[in-house]
Design a protein around this motif. Sequence first.
Motif, PDB file in Angstrom:
ATOM      1  N   ASP A 214       0.913  -1.238   0.000  1.00 17.44           N
ATOM      2  CA  ASP A 214       0.153  -0.154  -0.133  1.00 17.44           C
ATOM      3  C   ASP A 214       1.008   1.026  -0.019  1.00 17.44           C
ATOM      4  OD1 ASP A 214      -1.769   2.164   0.728  1.00 17.44           O
ATOM      5  OD2 ASP A 214      -3.086   0.817   1.607  1.00 17.44           O
ATOM      6  N   SER A 215       0.999   2.001  -1.133  1.00 16.14           N
ATOM      7  CA  SER A 215       1.570   3.300  -1.163  1.00 16.14           C
ATOM      8  C   SER A 215       1.476   4.249  -0.229  1.00 16.14           C
ATOM      9  CB  SER A 215       1.785   3.771  -2.612  1.00 16.14           C
ATOM     10  OG  SER A 215       0.310   4.123  -2.964  1.00 16.14           O
ATOM     11  N   GLU A 216       0.154   4.299   0.508  1.00 19.79           N
ATOM     12  CA  GLU A 216      -0.135   5.160   1.270  1.00 19.79           C
ATOM     13  C   GLU A 216       0.809   5.184   2.710  1.00 19.79           C
ATOM     14  OE1 GLU A 216      -3.828   6.879   4.077  1.00 19.79           O
ATOM     15  OE2 GLU A 216      -3.996   4.961   2.808  1.00 19.79           O
ATOM     16  N   LYS A 217       1.317   6.432   3.292  1.00 23.80           N
ATOM     17  CA  LYS A 217       2.078   6.090   4.470  1.00 23.80           C
ATOM     18  C   LYS A 217       1.314   6.182   5.615  1.00 23.80           C
ATOM     19  CE  LYS A 217       5.499   9.266   2.191  1.00 23.80           C
ATOM     20  NZ  LYS A 217       4.943   9.261   0.832  1.00 23.80           N
ATOM     21  N   LEU A 218       1.479   4.890   6.015  1.00 19.73           N
ATOM     22  CA  LEU A 218       0.627   4.168   7.319  1.00 19.73           C
ATOM     23  C   LEU A 218       1.487   4.293   8.513  1.00 19.73           C
ATOM     24  CD1 LEU A 218      -1.498   1.807   5.280  1.00 19.73           C
ATOM     25  CD2 LEU A 218      -2.209   4.123   5.930  1.00 19.73           C
ATOM     26  N   THR A 219       2.519   4.479   8.617  1.00 15.87           N
ATOM     27  CA  THR A 219       3.302   4.291   9.736  1.00 15.87           C
ATOM     28  C   THR A 219       4.335   5.531   9.869  1.00 15.87           C
ATOM     29  OG1 THR A 219       5.246   3.009   8.951  1.00 15.87           O
ATOM     30  CG2 THR A 219       3.093   1.818   9.754  1.00 15.87           C
ATOM     31  N   TYR A 220       4.848   5.513  11.282  1.00 14.90           N
ATOM     32  CA  TYR A 220       5.944   6.789  11.606  1.00 14.90           C
ATOM     33  C   TYR A 220       7.071   6.190  12.137  1.00 14.90           C
ATOM     34  CZ  TYR A 220       1.450   9.447  11.294  1.00 14.90           C
ATOM     35  OH  TYR A 220       0.236   9.857  10.788  1.00 14.90           O
ATOM     36  N   TYR A 221       8.362   6.357  11.478  1.00 11.86           N
ATOM     37  CA  TYR A 221       9.410   5.846  11.852  1.00 11.86           C
ATOM     38  C   TYR A 221      10.384   6.909  12.467  1.00 11.86           C
ATOM     39  CZ  TYR A 221      14.427   4.269  11.414  1.00 11.86           C
ATOM     40  OH  TYR A 221      15.749   4.126  11.945  1.00 11.86           O
ATOM     41  N   ARG A 222      10.586   6.913  13.702  1.00  8.02           N
ATOM     42  CA  ARG A 222      11.271   7.959  14.409  1.00  8.02           C
ATOM     43  C   ARG A 222      12.781   7.948  14.252  1.00  8.02           C
ATOM     44  NH1 ARG A 222       8.982  10.718  18.610  1.00  8.02           N
ATOM     45  NH2 ARG A 222       7.624   8.730  19.059  1.00  8.02           N
ATOM     46  N   ASN A 223      13.308   8.831  13.566  1.00  4.30           N
ATOM     47  CA  ASN A 223      14.791   8.949  13.361  1.00  4.30           C
ATOM     48  C   ASN A 223      15.333  10.086  14.284  1.00  4.30           C
ATOM     49  OD1 ASN A 223      17.265   8.688  12.262  1.00  4.30           O
ATOM     50  ND2 ASN A 223      16.909  10.693  10.843  1.00  4.30           N
ATOM     51  N   HIS A 224      16.004   9.474  15.335  1.00 11.02           N
ATOM     52  CA  HIS A 224      16.403  10.292  16.715  1.00 11.02           C
ATOM     53  C   HIS A 224      17.846   9.715  17.157  1.00 11.02           C
ATOM     54  CE1 HIS A 224      15.515   6.986  19.627  1.00 11.02           C
ATOM     55  NE2 HIS A 224      14.767   6.653  18.434  1.00 11.02           N
ATOM     56  N   GLU A 225      18.320  10.376  18.081  1.00 10.14           N
ATOM     57  CA  GLU A 225      19.715  10.406  18.473  1.00 10.14           C
ATOM     58  C   GLU A 225      20.109   8.950  19.166  1.00 10.14           C
ATOM     59  OE1 GLU A 225      16.999  11.442  21.957  1.00 10.14           O
ATOM     60  OE2 GLU A 225      17.404  12.384  20.088  1.00 10.14           O
ATOM     61  N   GLN A 226      19.059   7.880  19.399  1.00  8.02           N
ATOM     62  CA  GLN A 226      19.273   6.800  19.706  1.00  8.02           C
ATOM     63  C   GLN A 226      19.382   5.814  18.923  1.00  8.02           C
ATOM     64  OE1 GLN A 226      17.113   5.458  23.105  1.00  8.02           O
ATOM     65  NE2 GLN A 226      17.081   7.643  23.932  1.00  8.02           N
ATOM     66  N   THR A 227      19.208   5.993  17.353  1.00  5.44           N
ATOM     67  CA  THR A 227      19.047   5.084  16.563  1.00  5.44           C
ATOM     68  C   THR A 227      20.400   5.082  15.754  1.00  5.44           C
ATOM     69  OG1 THR A 227      18.499   7.115  14.837  1.00  5.44           O
ATOM     70  CG2 THR A 227      16.748   5.871  15.327  1.00  5.44           C
ATOM     71  N   ASP A 228      20.926   4.033  15.244  1.00  5.73           N
ATOM     72  CA  ASP A 228      22.197   3.437  14.904  1.00  5.73           C
ATOM     73  C   ASP A 228      22.725   4.502  13.797  1.00  5.73           C
ATOM     74  OD1 ASP A 228      21.908   1.262  16.201  1.00  5.73           O
ATOM     75  OD2 ASP A 228      21.683  -0.084  14.438  1.00  5.73           O
ATOM     76  N   THR A 229      22.078   5.259  13.051  1.00  8.51           N
ATOM     77  CA  THR A 229      22.534   6.370  12.120  1.00  8.51           C
ATOM     78  C   THR A 229      23.100   7.393  12.853  1.00  8.51           C
ATOM     79  OG1 THR A 229      20.202   6.974  11.824  1.00  8.51           O
ATOM     80  CG2 THR A 229      21.299   5.562  10.300  1.00  8.51           C
ATOM     81  N   ASN A 230      22.464   7.803  14.194  1.00  2.95           N
ATOM     82  CA  ASN A 230      22.775   9.102  14.781  1.00  2.95           C
ATOM     83  C   ASN A 230      23.635   8.891  16.010  1.00  2.95           C
ATOM     84  OD1 ASN A 230      21.314  10.755  13.206  1.00  2.95           O
ATOM     85  ND2 ASN A 230      19.773  10.297  14.103  1.00  2.95           N
ATOM     86  N   MET A 231      24.430   7.648  16.429  1.00  2.00           N
ATOM     87  CA  MET A 231      25.075   7.479  17.412  1.00  2.00           C
ATOM     88  C   MET A 231      26.727   7.996  16.972  1.00  2.00           C
ATOM     89  SD  MET A 231      24.376   3.632  18.494  1.00  2.00           S
ATOM     90  CE  MET A 231      22.615   3.005  18.794  1.00  2.00           C
ATOM     91  N   SER A 232      27.313   8.184  18.311  1.00  2.00           N
ATOM     92  CA  SER A 232      28.740   8.809  17.957  1.00  2.00           C
ATOM     93  C   SER A 232      29.542   8.168  18.942  1.00  2.00           C
ATOM     94  CB  SER A 232      28.404  10.397  18.196  1.00  2.00           C
ATOM     95  OG  SER A 232      28.216  10.509  19.610  1.00  2.00           O
ATOM     96  N   GLY A 233      30.878   8.432  18.512  1.00  3.52           N
ATOM     97  CA  GLY A 233      31.932   7.846  19.549  1.00  3.52           C
ATOM     98  C   GLY A 233      32.082   6.430  19.792  1.00  3.52           C
ATOM     99  N   ARG A 234      32.569   5.859  20.920  1.00  2.00           N
ATOM    100  CA  ARG A 234      32.781   4.506  21.114  1.00  2.00           C
ATOM    101  C   ARG A 234      31.482   3.930  21.028  1.00  2.00           C
ATOM    102  NH1 ARG A 234      37.541   1.914  21.596  1.00  2.00           N
ATOM    103  NH2 ARG A 234      37.448   0.215  23.165  1.00  2.00           N
ATOM    104  N   ARG A 235      30.190   4.117  21.385  1.00  4.24           N
ATOM    105  CA  ARG A 235      29.173   3.332  20.984  1.00  4.24           C
ATOM    106  C   ARG A 235      28.867   3.044  19.522  1.00  4.24           C
ATOM    107  NH1 ARG A 235      23.069   5.088  22.571  1.00  4.24           N
ATOM    108  NH2 ARG A 235      21.876   2.982  22.345  1.00  4.24           N
ATOM    109  N   ASN A 236      29.168   4.337  18.943  1.00  8.19           N
ATOM    110  CA  ASN A 236      28.820   4.196  17.402  1.00  8.19           C
ATOM    111  C   ASN A 236      29.988   3.210  16.765  1.00  8.19           C
ATOM    112  OD1 ASN A 236      27.939   4.889  14.812  1.00  8.19           O
ATOM    113  ND2 ASN A 236      29.588   6.071  14.453  1.00  8.19           N
TER     114      ASN A 236
END
Length: 328
Positions: A214-236
């Motif tokens: 279904d091409s309609e946008k039916l969910t909400y993905y949260r992109n925030h500081e705890q996601t893998d793409t936004n980690m920094s330093g040792r944890r990253n």
Amino acid sequence: MSINANLSEPLVSVIIPTYNRPEYLKQAIYSAVNQTYQNLEIIVSDNCSSTNPQHLIESFADPRIKFWQHPENVGMLKNQMNAFQMARGKYVASLHDDDMWSQNFLAKLIPHLEANSNLILAFSDQYIIDSKGKIDASTTEEFSRFYKRNQLASGVYEDFQKIGLVDKSIPTASACVIRNGLIDWDGVPSEVGGMWDLYITYLCCITGYGLYYDSEKLTYYRNHEQTDTNMSGRRNIKTKIRNAKSAIFCYQIFMNNPQIRKFHPHFRKLWLEAHTTLGIGLMRDQKNLDARSLFWQALQEQKFNLRTLAALLLSFIPTKLTNKLLGT
């Protein structure tokens, strides 16, 4: 509509694995209990959070919610699979504790699965939201383009190997409903780690069943500081190492499966890239000798790769200087 389920509808198991995100978890559960589709069980599997979410869950006073808490931290994958294994529904849908669904997410997708027993899953496009829940329009469209969902028309796809494994269009972790009983949740190897969603997509692809989109946008993905793409330093660094190991494991399995042989060159390319990524992660973790062996292996398996060659040369430079060059 009352929370009393419409028993003429098949049971859907909504699984919400969680760990130390009480405010986001509250929003995720709210989006599940307020689905217009009502015949649900909502399984919240807590990975031994420091703040027990039981009181939060009880505040909903919804008998459809089942709560499980591990006595110790068992890791992300095991917590996720535990929830899948508990599911009793005809269909199962994963909802991460920091994501949300629109009210008609299940009502839009379940009827297509009910109408066609040859479909194993149904999924939709999704919005990208920030830490406060605000829709990021530009990133939303960027994600839709990157995962090529903007090129998919709503409808049935009988063969979805390219959609699922090459384009990675299916957000299995948060915007997908799967027909339960066709996947062996107990058989998911621990080595898949953070790539469990792609591995589940792979298992769905090789069943021979189709999907509905279904091409309609039916969910909400949260992109925030705890996601893998936004980690920094040792944890990253540690996260990148784990993810690279998971990628190597998964792509090796994909390459070895004759059912998807036509995509072997694609998987091999990603498999080699994962070796280089793992090596760079190990260098940043001051393990140059281990990194160097991975770079040699990757170079021997391919004609030439500038990224791998540059990383190999860097592995001979003293660690302190290497970290400066890599921005660690």
